[in-house]
Design a protein around this motif. Structure first.
Motif, PDB file in Angstrom:
ATOM      1  N   VAL A   1      10.948   0.999  -3.818  1.00  0.00           N
ATOM      2  CA  VAL A   1      11.415  -0.231  -3.194  1.00  0.00           C
ATOM      3  C   VAL A   1      12.262   0.114  -1.978  1.00  0.00           C
ATOM      4  CG1 VAL A   1      12.850  -2.276  -3.563  1.00  0.00           C
ATOM      5  CG2 VAL A   1      11.341  -1.476  -5.374  1.00  0.00           C
ATOM      6  N   PHE A   2      12.057  -0.628  -0.892  1.00  0.00           N
ATOM      7  CA  PHE A   2      12.856  -0.457   0.315  1.00  0.00           C
ATOM      8  C   PHE A   2      13.976  -1.480   0.282  1.00  0.00           C
ATOM      9  CE2 PHE A   2       8.967   1.032   3.026  1.00  0.00           C
ATOM     10  CZ  PHE A   2       8.868   2.173   2.258  1.00  0.00           C
ATOM     11  N   LEU A   3      15.195  -1.055   0.582  1.00  0.00           N
ATOM     12  CA  LEU A   3      16.356  -1.939   0.605  1.00  0.00           C
ATOM     13  C   LEU A   3      16.870  -2.069   2.036  1.00  0.00           C
ATOM     14  CD1 LEU A   3      18.227  -0.480  -2.508  1.00  0.00           C
ATOM     15  CD2 LEU A   3      16.866  -2.575  -2.411  1.00  0.00           C
ATOM     16  N   TYR A   4      17.124  -3.316   2.464  1.00  0.00           N
ATOM     17  CA  TYR A   4      17.606  -3.591   3.812  1.00  0.00           C
ATOM     18  C   TYR A   4      18.676  -4.666   3.773  1.00  0.00           C
ATOM     19  CZ  TYR A   4      13.499  -1.223   5.721  1.00  0.00           C
ATOM     20  OH  TYR A   4      12.560  -0.293   6.040  1.00  0.00           O
ATOM     21  N   ARG A   5      19.506  -4.683   4.808  1.00  0.00           N
ATOM     22  CA  ARG A   5      20.370  -5.832   5.039  1.00  0.00           C
ATOM     23  C   ARG A   5      19.457  -6.998   5.400  1.00  0.00           C
ATOM     24  NH1 ARG A   5      25.573  -4.060   8.635  1.00  0.00           N
ATOM     25  NH2 ARG A   5      26.517  -2.706   7.062  1.00  0.00           N
ATOM     26  N   TYR A   6      19.870  -8.201   5.026  1.00  0.00           N
ATOM     27  CA  TYR A   6      19.017  -9.376   5.219  1.00  0.00           C
ATOM     28  C   TYR A   6      19.829 -10.515   5.811  1.00  0.00           C
ATOM     29  CZ  TYR A   6      16.296 -13.507   3.872  1.00  0.00           C
ATOM     30  OH  TYR A   6      15.589 -14.682   3.879  1.00  0.00           O
ATOM     31  N   ALA A   7      19.258 -11.193   6.809  1.00  0.00           N
ATOM     32  CA  ALA A   7      19.864 -12.394   7.373  1.00  0.00           C
ATOM     33  C   ALA A   7      18.752 -13.349   7.776  1.00  0.00           C
ATOM     34  CB  ALA A   7      20.728 -12.048   8.572  1.00  0.00           C
ATOM     35  N   GLU A   8      18.965 -14.633   7.502  1.00  0.00           N
ATOM     36  CA  GLU A   8      18.018 -15.658   7.932  1.00  0.00           C
ATOM     37  C   GLU A   8      18.391 -16.106   9.333  1.00  0.00           C
ATOM     38  OE1 GLU A   8      17.834 -18.790   5.043  1.00  0.00           O
ATOM     39  OE2 GLU A   8      17.146 -17.440   3.466  1.00  0.00           O
TER      40      GLU A   8
ATOM     41  N   LYS B   1       0.860  -1.185   0.000  1.00  0.00           N
ATOM     42  CA  LYS B   1       0.000   0.000   0.000  1.00  0.00           C
ATOM     43  C   LYS B   1       0.893   1.231   0.000  1.00  0.00           C
ATOM     44  CE  LYS B   1      -0.451   0.304   4.999  1.00  0.00           C
ATOM     45  NZ  LYS B   1      -1.321   0.374   6.143  1.00  0.00           N
ATOM     46  N   PRO B   2       0.379   2.364  -0.449  1.00  0.00           N
ATOM     47  CA  PRO B   2       1.190   3.587  -0.451  1.00  0.00           C
ATOM     48  C   PRO B   2       1.664   3.947   0.962  1.00  0.00           C
ATOM     49  CG  PRO B   2      -0.823   3.895  -1.717  1.00  0.00           C
ATOM     50  CD  PRO B   2      -0.956   2.576  -1.008  1.00  0.00           C
ATOM     51  N   VAL B   3       2.868   4.451   1.037  1.00  0.00           N
ATOM     52  CA  VAL B   3       3.449   4.872   2.314  1.00  0.00           C
ATOM     53  C   VAL B   3       3.683   6.375   2.231  1.00  0.00           C
ATOM     54  CG1 VAL B   3       5.400   4.620   3.882  1.00  0.00           C
ATOM     55  CG2 VAL B   3       4.567   2.634   2.609  1.00  0.00           C
ATOM     56  N   GLU B   4       3.134   7.106   3.209  1.00  0.00           N
ATOM     57  CA  GLU B   4       3.275   8.559   3.208  1.00  0.00           C
ATOM     58  C   GLU B   4       4.751   8.946   3.212  1.00  0.00           C
ATOM     59  OE1 GLU B   4       2.135  12.260   6.095  1.00  0.00           O
ATOM     60  OE2 GLU B   4       0.733  10.579   5.994  1.00  0.00           O
ATOM     61  N   GLY B   5       5.098   9.869   2.325  1.00  0.00           N
ATOM     62  CA  GLY B   5       6.464  10.342   2.248  1.00  0.00           C
ATOM     63  C   GLY B   5       7.332   9.583   1.255  1.00  0.00           C
ATOM     64  N   TYR B   6       6.760   8.546   0.624  1.00  0.00           N
ATOM     65  CA  TYR B   6       7.504   7.749  -0.354  1.00  0.00           C
ATOM     66  C   TYR B   6       6.745   7.713  -1.668  1.00  0.00           C
ATOM     67  CZ  TYR B   6      10.204   6.089   3.607  1.00  0.00           C
ATOM     68  OH  TYR B   6      11.007   6.029   4.725  1.00  0.00           O
ATOM     69  N   ASP B   7       7.479   7.593  -2.773  1.00  0.00           N
ATOM     70  CA  ASP B   7       6.856   7.474  -4.085  1.00  0.00           C
ATOM     71  C   ASP B   7       6.177   6.122  -4.212  1.00  0.00           C
ATOM     72  OD1 ASP B   7       7.846   9.955  -4.858  1.00  0.00           O
ATOM     73  OD2 ASP B   7       9.653   9.089  -5.768  1.00  0.00           O
TER      74      ASP B   7
END
Length: 106
Positions: free
Chosen positions: A59-66, A49-55
């Motif tokens: 896409v959100f980028l994060y560090r990822y670990a399982e 869903k749309p997030v206020e303050g973002y286009d």
């Protein structure tokens, strides 16, 4: 780790991640890709869903670990240099995916 999430039959599948933003907003995101940059894995998430303050479609980028079980850890990208390297790698994945789709259509 695969570029774009696919199942054993080489067909894309839907994966989602639930997260809470800094302002307390609960957000469900589609997992677009999990990919390495250097010795660290990263994840690209697209909010459902749309997030206020973002286009829209940002896409959100994060560090990822399982972690153990099905748990995952999302970490903040620490510096502008790290973010640029991750964003460039993600752009390359998108370009490669688009190229592969064009080739499979021909």
């Amino acid at each position: 780790m695969s570029d774009f999430l696919e199942n054993e039959n080489d067909e894309e599948f839907d994966a989602t991640v639930s997260m809470t933003l800094d302002d307390g907003t609960e957000l469900e995101c589609d997992v677009v890709a999990i990919f390495p940059v250097g010795n660290q894995d990263y994840i690209a998430l697209l909010p459902n869903k749309p997030v206020e303050g973002y286009d829209e479609n940002e896409v959100f980028l994060y560090r990822y670990a399982e972690l153990e079980g099905d748990a995952i850890d999302l970490g903040q990208i620490e510096s502008e240099e790290e973010y640029e390297a991750v964003a460039d790698a993600f752009d390359e994945l998108l370009d490669e995916e688009e190229f592969n789709e064009l080739n499979s259509e021909n």
